[in-house]
Scaffold this motif. Structure first.
Motif, PDB file in Angstrom:
ATOM      1  N   ASP A 163      47.191  28.652  37.810  1.00 34.07           N
ATOM      2  CA  ASP A 163      47.955  29.004  39.015  1.00 34.07           C
ATOM      3  C   ASP A 163      49.382  28.447  38.929  1.00 34.07           C
ATOM      4  OD1 ASP A 163      45.821  30.303  39.992  1.00 34.07           O
ATOM      5  OD2 ASP A 163      45.254  28.746  41.463  1.00 34.07           O
ATOM      6  N   THR A 164      50.210  28.913  39.861  1.00 33.60           N
ATOM      7  CA  THR A 164      51.602  28.471  39.872  1.00 33.60           C
ATOM      8  C   THR A 164      51.835  27.476  41.012  1.00 33.60           C
ATOM      9  OG1 THR A 164      52.263  30.590  39.003  1.00 33.60           O
ATOM     10  CG2 THR A 164      53.992  29.248  40.016  1.00 33.60           C
ATOM     11  N   LEU A 165      52.494  26.384  40.666  1.00 30.73           N
ATOM     12  CA  LEU A 165      52.882  25.389  41.676  1.00 30.73           C
ATOM     13  C   LEU A 165      54.397  25.462  41.822  1.00 30.73           C
ATOM     14  CD1 LEU A 165      52.473  22.821  43.441  1.00 30.73           C
ATOM     15  CD2 LEU A 165      52.635  21.493  41.334  1.00 30.73           C
ATOM     16  N   THR A 166      54.862  25.773  43.020  1.00 31.76           N
ATOM     17  CA  THR A 166      56.296  25.908  43.234  1.00 31.76           C
ATOM     18  C   THR A 166      56.844  24.646  43.895  1.00 31.76           C
ATOM     19  OG1 THR A 166      55.979  28.267  43.526  1.00 31.76           O
ATOM     20  CG2 THR A 166      58.086  27.353  44.251  1.00 31.76           C
ATOM     21  N   LEU A 167      57.894  24.097  43.313  1.00 38.16           N
ATOM     22  CA  LEU A 167      58.500  22.892  43.889  1.00 38.16           C
ATOM     23  C   LEU A 167      60.000  23.105  44.079  1.00 38.16           C
ATOM     24  CD1 LEU A 167      56.841  20.020  41.802  1.00 38.16           C
ATOM     25  CD2 LEU A 167      56.332  20.676  44.159  1.00 38.16           C
ATOM     26  N   PRO A 168      60.552  22.505  45.115  1.00 34.18           N
ATOM     27  CA  PRO A 168      62.000  22.593  45.282  1.00 34.18           C
ATOM     28  C   PRO A 168      62.668  21.637  44.296  1.00 34.18           C
ATOM     29  CG  PRO A 168      61.051  21.247  46.994  1.00 34.18           C
ATOM     30  CD  PRO A 168      59.907  21.710  46.149  1.00 34.18           C
ATOM     31  N   THR A 169      63.738  22.049  43.712  1.00 38.57           N
ATOM     32  CA  THR A 169      64.458  21.159  42.803  1.00 38.57           C
ATOM     33  C   THR A 169      65.939  21.270  43.114  1.00 38.57           C
ATOM     34  OG1 THR A 169      64.951  22.797  41.113  1.00 38.57           O
ATOM     35  CG2 THR A 169      62.789  21.760  41.030  1.00 38.57           C
ATOM     36  N   VAL A 170      66.712  20.520  42.358  1.00 34.84           N
ATOM     37  CA  VAL A 170      68.154  20.548  42.618  1.00 34.84           C
ATOM     38  C   VAL A 170      68.741  21.904  42.282  1.00 34.84           C
ATOM     39  CG1 VAL A 170      68.433  18.086  42.288  1.00 34.84           C
ATOM     40  CG2 VAL A 170      68.688  19.614  40.341  1.00 34.84           C
ATOM     41  N   ASN A 171      68.023  22.709  41.527  1.00 32.84           N
ATOM     42  CA  ASN A 171      68.523  24.031  41.181  1.00 32.84           C
ATOM     43  C   ASN A 171      67.797  25.132  41.939  1.00 32.84           C
ATOM     44  OD1 ASN A 171      70.254  22.946  39.131  1.00 32.84           O
ATOM     45  ND2 ASN A 171      68.395  22.590  37.941  1.00 32.84           N
ATOM     46  N   GLY A 172      67.236  24.762  43.083  1.00 34.10           N
ATOM     47  CA  GLY A 172      66.464  25.754  43.816  1.00 34.10           C
ATOM     48  C   GLY A 172      64.995  25.637  43.447  1.00 34.10           C
ATOM     49  N   LEU A 173      64.209  26.647  43.837  1.00 31.99           N
ATOM     50  CA  LEU A 173      62.770  26.566  43.607  1.00 31.99           C
ATOM     51  C   LEU A 173      62.445  26.734  42.137  1.00 31.99           C
ATOM     52  CD1 LEU A 173      61.618  28.654  46.682  1.00 31.99           C
ATOM     53  CD2 LEU A 173      61.379  26.197  46.341  1.00 31.99           C
ATOM     54  N   THR A 174      61.499  25.930  41.679  1.00 29.61           N
ATOM     55  CA  THR A 174      61.066  26.022  40.285  1.00 29.61           C
ATOM     56  C   THR A 174      59.564  26.276  40.265  1.00 29.61           C
ATOM     57  OG1 THR A 174      62.776  24.536  39.501  1.00 29.61           O
ATOM     58  CG2 THR A 174      60.814  24.750  38.117  1.00 29.61           C
ATOM     59  N   ASP A 175      59.149  27.235  39.449  1.00 31.55           N
ATOM     60  CA  ASP A 175      57.716  27.516  39.336  1.00 31.55           C
ATOM     61  C   ASP A 175      57.147  26.790  38.133  1.00 31.55           C
ATOM     62  OD1 ASP A 175      57.705  29.152  41.506  1.00 31.55           O
ATOM     63  OD2 ASP A 175      58.171  30.966  40.354  1.00 31.55           O
ATOM     64  N   LEU A 176      56.052  26.098  38.363  1.00 33.65           N
ATOM     65  CA  LEU A 176      55.366  25.404  37.268  1.00 33.65           C
ATOM     66  C   LEU A 176      53.977  26.023  37.120  1.00 33.65           C
ATOM     67  CD1 LEU A 176      56.193  21.721  38.301  1.00 33.65           C
ATOM     68  CD2 LEU A 176      57.254  23.003  36.434  1.00 33.65           C
ATOM     69  N   THR A 177      53.498  26.134  35.898  1.00 33.35           N
ATOM     70  CA  THR A 177      52.151  26.655  35.678  1.00 33.35           C
ATOM     71  C   THR A 177      51.218  25.471  35.439  1.00 33.35           C
ATOM     72  OG1 THR A 177      53.128  28.570  34.614  1.00 33.35           O
ATOM     73  CG2 THR A 177      50.766  28.249  34.311  1.00 33.35           C
ATOM     74  N   ILE A 178      50.146  25.452  36.147  1.00 33.93           N
ATOM     75  CA  ILE A 178      49.205  24.342  35.988  1.00 33.93           C
ATOM     76  C   ILE A 178      48.382  24.598  34.731  1.00 33.93           C
ATOM     77  CG2 ILE A 178      47.241  23.144  37.004  1.00 33.93           C
ATOM     78  CD1 ILE A 178      48.455  23.959  39.724  1.00 33.93           C
ATOM     79  N   VAL A 179      48.477  23.651  33.785  1.00 32.09           N
ATOM     80  CA  VAL A 179      47.751  23.842  32.532  1.00 32.09           C
ATOM     81  C   VAL A 179      46.534  22.939  32.426  1.00 32.09           C
ATOM     82  CG1 VAL A 179      49.778  24.651  31.255  1.00 32.09           C
ATOM     83  CG2 VAL A 179      49.225  22.197  31.309  1.00 32.09           C
ATOM     84  N   GLY A 180      46.499  21.896  33.220  1.00 30.31           N
ATOM     85  CA  GLY A 180      45.364  21.007  33.108  1.00 30.31           C
ATOM     86  C   GLY A 180      45.145  20.213  34.391  1.00 30.31           C
ATOM     87  N   LEU A 181      43.907  19.779  34.573  1.00 25.60           N
ATOM     88  CA  LEU A 181      43.583  18.985  35.767  1.00 25.60           C
ATOM     89  C   LEU A 181      43.021  17.635  35.345  1.00 25.60           C
ATOM     90  CD1 LEU A 181      41.841  21.622  38.090  1.00 25.60           C
ATOM     91  CD2 LEU A 181      44.187  20.768  38.212  1.00 25.60           C
ATOM     92  N   LEU A 182      43.493  16.598  36.058  1.00 29.24           N
ATOM     93  CA  LEU A 182      42.981  15.247  35.853  1.00 29.24           C
ATOM     94  C   LEU A 182      41.951  14.956  36.939  1.00 29.24           C
ATOM     95  CD1 LEU A 182      46.434  13.577  35.220  1.00 29.24           C
ATOM     96  CD2 LEU A 182      44.580  13.750  33.532  1.00 29.24           C
ATOM     97  N   PRO A 183      41.120  13.939  36.754  1.00 29.65           N
ATOM     98  CA  PRO A 183      40.140  13.598  37.815  1.00 29.65           C
ATOM     99  C   PRO A 183      40.867  13.289  39.132  1.00 29.65           C
ATOM    100  CG  PRO A 183      39.723  12.332  35.814  1.00 29.65           C
ATOM    101  CD  PRO A 183      41.006  13.052  35.598  1.00 29.65           C
TER     102      PRO A 183
END
Lengths: 851, 247
Positions: A163-183
């Motif tokens: 899935d995609t996690l969208t976060l605000p950054t200094v350059n506007g919104l950035t989309d990150l792809t979740i590649v792994g999950l920790l406990p």
């Protein structure tokens, strides 16, 4: 049971209402002292947990003294240290997201309002610590927009691998792809989002910089000596610009919280102080009531010490009871407030409150103060009781105890203190004036017995008019003058309560005036882009310069002023640096100058100069014109203080304004955390508005508001806060109500026979009732008169003292005076109600037989 | 042997022009087991005398000797102990602690002396039972009649087994019948239990219960009479004497 305890318990039980009221005064003080001190440490602990959670996984973490990002080349300095087995750079920043970032629903606060962005070198970091991936994979060096998060964060956001996690950054919104999950995360503190170093640096707008060096050493965990030696070696290799240990960010929050705690503790101690008055007063009365009993005890062989112990035991019983109940209620109070405030606090300062913190120190202090105040308040009457001669048992009751002697000594002490406080006022030094307020108050307490007469005379003229046909006012006046010391003690309690109301009124009136002006000047721009956490800038995600440029490019937008943030420190004091453009800032915003003037903006542009606020001067001890060394990521730089001024957003935070050019050069920061802009004259408001909002859509970390509306909104908030303060203050007047009730109830008991006589010779119930009410009003009048007087002084001194933080102009507190006057008189009338009814209901025959 | 005696006891209140001589060189005594009444009109100094005997007040001149010791030379603590162990007081207004029960009130002096509460109460119960208050032990003063309260006060005066009992107008606040009962009780205290009782009263009928009456006027002893406790006509005799002395 021990005789003292038996007697104390029976006497206390015999006067349930009075015992209740007296103990209540102690309970009240302890509740405030203890309860309030649960709230703030709980917040501090949550904050500390946040910070500690960030460290601790590795053996050592190195950060810059300034708290800012630095050049990774610094790592090379550690090359020669043999014990280091693994080392990795990291870029860590808290991203404050605002309350509605994830669900976009203002009605419910998000559970996740901030995250910790952790950028790292995937290869290097895995030599340091293990990442037990539960599903998916860990980061790879080649990743650019991949993220690893915990199962708990994934659950909260209803996301999974892919899935995609969208976060605000200094350059506007950035989309990150979740590649792994920790406990799931078990530690307190913010959820972490792990990305590659490059990705994190880009999102934070600081390419090529790191905030932390994590390293492990080849030593046993228990080898403290070895660790200390390595730590020393690391420190000497790095130099004094770097620290080993937790991140220094958050120091400003600590300072703000600590100040809040100090203020609230003062409040609690003040309440206890008044509780002490109530108890002292009650004991004096008890002493009078029991003169016969005490005399008899002495006659049948009780020693002075026995009598002393008897009284002290009674004080102790009340003190212990009151303190215990106060601790219990205080705990509930603290927990209740924390529960209630959980939502707003987690959104505002971004800390999650877990368990209420009860510091052993504060428990001890509460117990010490609660019981201590009771015992101290009881000691004087107890000593006097022990001096009662057994002969008193054989004499008929004398309502008039001999308190005259005390008046003489106290009068001179009081006069001296008041005179001293006036001298302090005229010396004009801030600290002197602030202290003078309290000296004046204490002086009045001592003077009180002597000024009872003149004030009584003044008020009885008024009362005389009111009760002209009945002559009851005259009797009431006589009753007051008969017991100047006790009247004074009660009036003093009232006085302190009201003085605080008036004084705070003065501060509030002065603040409202000053703040309204400053608000208009400082935040009165047409548009404001504010981050979620105002004042605590370090945890906000700002925007790169591009945003401001784009805003400025919109047709109709005038000057755009931005504020940037960088952390720093000077001689161990954490400093919040704000970068402004000295040319544009004054056009859109402004500050209130205390020392120096607007020409200081030119100094900022010309070189390493800074405009600092009052809190800065207070924390560093520096003065206008001084040059200070500020910690930067690459050593120290000298900045000269060009002016002292306050802005609206940082009054409590140790703040210095420097130019954005210097901030970029010395601190490597060019991220706008606050944007203010004005429209050009004749701009098409609607079209400009929609363009601005469209642009800001990609920067949800900012709350875009039309400035003038914001000012109005702030002013309204300010008013609400002030009203709440007044309400809290009225609470502080409660102990004085108890004191008055006590004195009156007692004067009725004491004069039972006299009241019976009055009734016998033809006074109606109504007249007796009026007499007691008149007495109550007189008592309240005396306390109120003294309270208003000392409140004015105290208020003035506080305003002067607060000027150190904030430019304030003293305004006469008419609202405070009215609040004080009405509180005093209403309480007076209320306090008279019960005793007046009691006196009126008295059976004539029984009253005459009373001895 | 005398339990108490005074030598040239003088008490002057105030000084200079306003000085009032309450007692003027009084030398009296009371023997062991004797019941002495002090009589006189208001202001004759009888209460002052009692206060001085009890060590509650300090004489201006002269001595009060109790069990061979001069009271004037004792410290406050020593006096307190003397009162606690060797004297019992009975006051006009009973002066019971309103918050304690009858038995606790009666036990007070020995409780103050450190006797264990149970033991102290047992002893107080004994005395209260002797005085007919066995069924009133747990009542508080406000639940007792005046006479009963005064009997509790007498029990309190005796609980520490003192040699001397001082009574200040013990019947002044009681009706005739209760007054007689208390006077008889005090007589019993001296006759049956062998205590020395010094009682101040202005009531001839009450004073007539004593073995001996000392008449005071203007701070001086003006007469003394020993009574025969047999013919029952004492009261009239004392009253006559009082009237005569008053003129």
């Amino acid at each position: 049971m021990n005789l003292n305890l038996t007697l104390a318990a029976r006497y206390l039980a015999g006067r349930k209402l009075r015992t209740f009221l007296t103990t209540l005064a102690i309970v009240f003080g302890v509740v405030i002292l203890f309860g309030m001190n649960i709230i703030l440490p709980s917040m501090m602990q949550a904050l500390e947990a946040n910070m500690k959670a960030a460290a601790g996984v590795v053996d050592f973490s190195v950060t810059s003294v300034s708290g800012e990002a630095f050049d990774p080349a610094v790592m090379a300095r550690l090359d020669g240290i043999q014990e280091i087995t693994a080392i990795a750079p990291a870029f860590v920043r808290t991203f404050n997201l605002g309350a509605d970032f994830f669900d976009n629903d203002p009605a419910t606060a998000d559970r996740i309002t901030a995250i910790q962005l952790v950028g790292m070198d995937p290869d290097a970091v895995q030599t340091l610590r293990a990442f037990p991936i539960a599903s998916g994979r860990f980061l790879q060096t080649s990743d650019s927009d991949a993220a690893v998060i915990s199962q708990s964060l994934a659950d909260a956001l209803r996301l999974t691998v892919g899935d995609t996690l969208t976060l605000p950054t200094v350059n506007g919104l950035t989309d990150l792809t979740i590649v792994g999950l920790l406990p799931p995360r078990t530690l307190p503190g913010n959820e972490e989002v792990f990305v590659t170093l490059g990705a994190a640096q880009a999102m934070g707008g600081q390419p090529g910089r790191i905030t932390t060096i994590d390293l492990n050493v080849a030593l046993d965990a228990g080898d403290q000596e070895g660790r200390d030696a390595v730590a020393a070696e690391i420190q000497s290799s790095l130099g004094s610009s770097y620290v080993i240990g937790a991140l220094t960010s958050g120091a400003d929050v600590f300072a703000a919280l600590q100040m809040g705690q100090a203020i609230l503790s003062m409040f609690g101690i003040m309440a206890l102080f008044m509780g002490g008055f109530v108890i002292h007063n009650t004991f004096r009365t008890v002493l009078m009531e029991r003169q016969h009993d005490i005399g008899m005890l002495r006659a049948v062989g009780a020693s002075r010490r026995t009598i002393l112990n008897l009284f002290i035991t009674e004080g102790l019983v009340q003190g212990v009871l009151g303190t215990l109940v106060g601790l219990a209620l205080g705990y509930l109070f603290g927990v209740g407030i924390l529960k209630f405030a959980e939502g707003p606090i987690s959104t505002f300062v971004n800390i999650r409150l877990d368990t209420p913190v009860v510091e052993p120190g504060i428990v001890l202090l509460s117990i010490f103060m609660g019981i201590g105040v009771t015992v101290v308040a009881g000691v004087l009457p107890a000593v006097r009781a022990s001096r009662i001669s057994p002969l008193d048992a054989l004499r008929p009751t004398s309502a008039q105890a001999d308190f005259e002697r005390e008046r003489g000594r106290g009068f001179w002490v009081g006069a001296l203190l008041v005179a001293l406080s006036l001298v302090m006022l005229f010396i004009g030094q801030d600290a002197m004036i602030a202290a003078g307020g309290f000296v004046f108050l204490i002086g009045l307490v001592f003077l009180a017995p002597a000024i009872v007469r003149p004030i009584t005379d003044m008020f009885s003229v008024l009362l005389g008019r009111l009760y002209a046909r009945e002559g009851t006012g005259e009797v009431a006046r006589g009753n007051m003058l008969r017991q100047p010391a006790r009247v004074a003690a009660t009036a003093s309690a009232t006085m302190i309560g009201l003085a605080v109301i008036v004084a705070v009124g003065a501060v509030l009136t002065s603040m409202t005036g000053t703040m309204t002006n400053l608000l208009r000047k400082n935040l009165g721009s047409d548009y404001l882009m504010v981050p979620p956490s105002i004042g605590l800038w370090a945890s906000n995600v700002g925007a790169s310069e591009g945003l401001a440029e784009e805003l400025a490019a919109i047709q109709g937008v005038g000057p755009v002023a931005t504020t940037r943030f960088a952390g720093s420190a000077s001689e161990g004091v954490a400093i919040s640096l704000l970068g402004i453009d000295p040319a544009i800032y004054p056009q859109v915003s402004g500050m209130a100058f205390q020392e120096g003037d607007e020409s200081a903006y030119d100094d900022l542009a010309a070189g390493r100069s800074m405009i600092v606020n009052g809190a800065f001067l207070l924390a560093t001890g520096a003065e206008l014109g001084d040059t200070l060394e500020l910690a930067t990521p690459d050593g120290v730089q000298s900045y000269r203080i060009a002016a002292v001024a306050a802005d609206m957003l940082n009054p409590k935070v140790t703040t210095a304004f420097i130019s954005q050019a210097n901030m970029a050069a010395d601190f490597g920061r060019a991220e706008d955390v606050l944007i203010q802009l004005n429209l050009e004259e004749g701009a098409e408001a609607e079209s400009v508005d929609s363009q601005i909002r469209a642009l800001m859509h990609d920067y949800p970390q900012f709350n875009t508001i039309a400035g003038r509306a914001y000012v109005e909104q702030m002013l309204e908030l300010l008013n609400v806060a002030f009203s709440a303060l007044y309400f809290l203050l009225a609470f502080l007047a409660v102990p004085s109500l108890i004191a008055m009730l006590n004195t009156l109830a007692i004067s009725v008991i004491e004069r039972t026979r006299e009241i019976g006589m009055l009734r016998a010779v033809g006074a109606t119930r109504r007249q007796v009732r009026r007499m007691v009410t008149a007495e109550a009003l007189l008592l309240a009048g005396i306390g109120t008169g003294m309270g208003l007087l000392s409140g004015l002084y105290l208020g003035y001194s506080w305003v002067v003292a607060m000027e150190a933080f904030f430019p304030l102009e003293y305004s006469f507190p008419i609202a405070g005076l009215i609040a004080g006057l009405s509180t005093g008189l209403i309480f007076g009338a209320l306090a008279g109600l019960i005793p007046a009814r009691q006196a009126a209901k008295m059976d004539v025959v029984a009253a005459l037989r009373y001895e | 042997m005398n339990t108490v005696e005074t030598r040239e006891l003088t008490k002057i209140y105030g000084s200079g022009d306003t000085a009032v001589t309450a007692l003027d060189s009084i030398s009296i005594h009371a023997a062991e087991g004797e019941f002495v009444a002090v009589m006189g009109p208001s202001g004759c100094g009888k209460s002052t005398l009692l206060h001085l005997l009890g060590g509650l007040d300090h004489p201006t001149r002269g001595k009060v000797i109790i069990s061979g010791q001069d009271v004037a030379e004792m410290t406050d603590d020593a006096l307190t102990e003397l009162r606690r162990r060797q004297m019992g007081f009975v006051f006009q207004f009973f002066n019971l602690l309103p918050v304690l029960s009858a038995v606790e009130n009666a036990a007070l002096p020995i409780m103050l002396d450190g006797v264990k509460p149970d033991e102290a109460k047992a002893k107080a119960t004994e005395w209260l039972t002797r005085f007919g208050l066995a069924d009133r032990l747990v009542n508080r003063p406000d639940q007792l009649s005046g006479g009963q309260q005064q009997r509790v006060a007498v029990a309190r005066a005796l609980v520490s087994e003192p040699k001397l009992v001082l009574a200040d107008e013990p019947t002044g606040n009681l009706d005739t019948r209760s007054g007689d009962e208390i006077a008889a009780l005090l007589r019993e205290v001296s006759q049956k239990y062998g205590r020395t009782v010094v009682m101040v009263s202005h009531d001839p009928r009450i004073a007539a219960y004593a073995d001996r009456i000392i008449f005071l006027k203007d701070g001086k002893v003006i007469d003394e009479t020993v009574l025969e406790q047999k013919n029952g006509k004492n009261a009239e005799m004392v009253a006559e004497r009082m009237t005569k002395l008053a003129h």
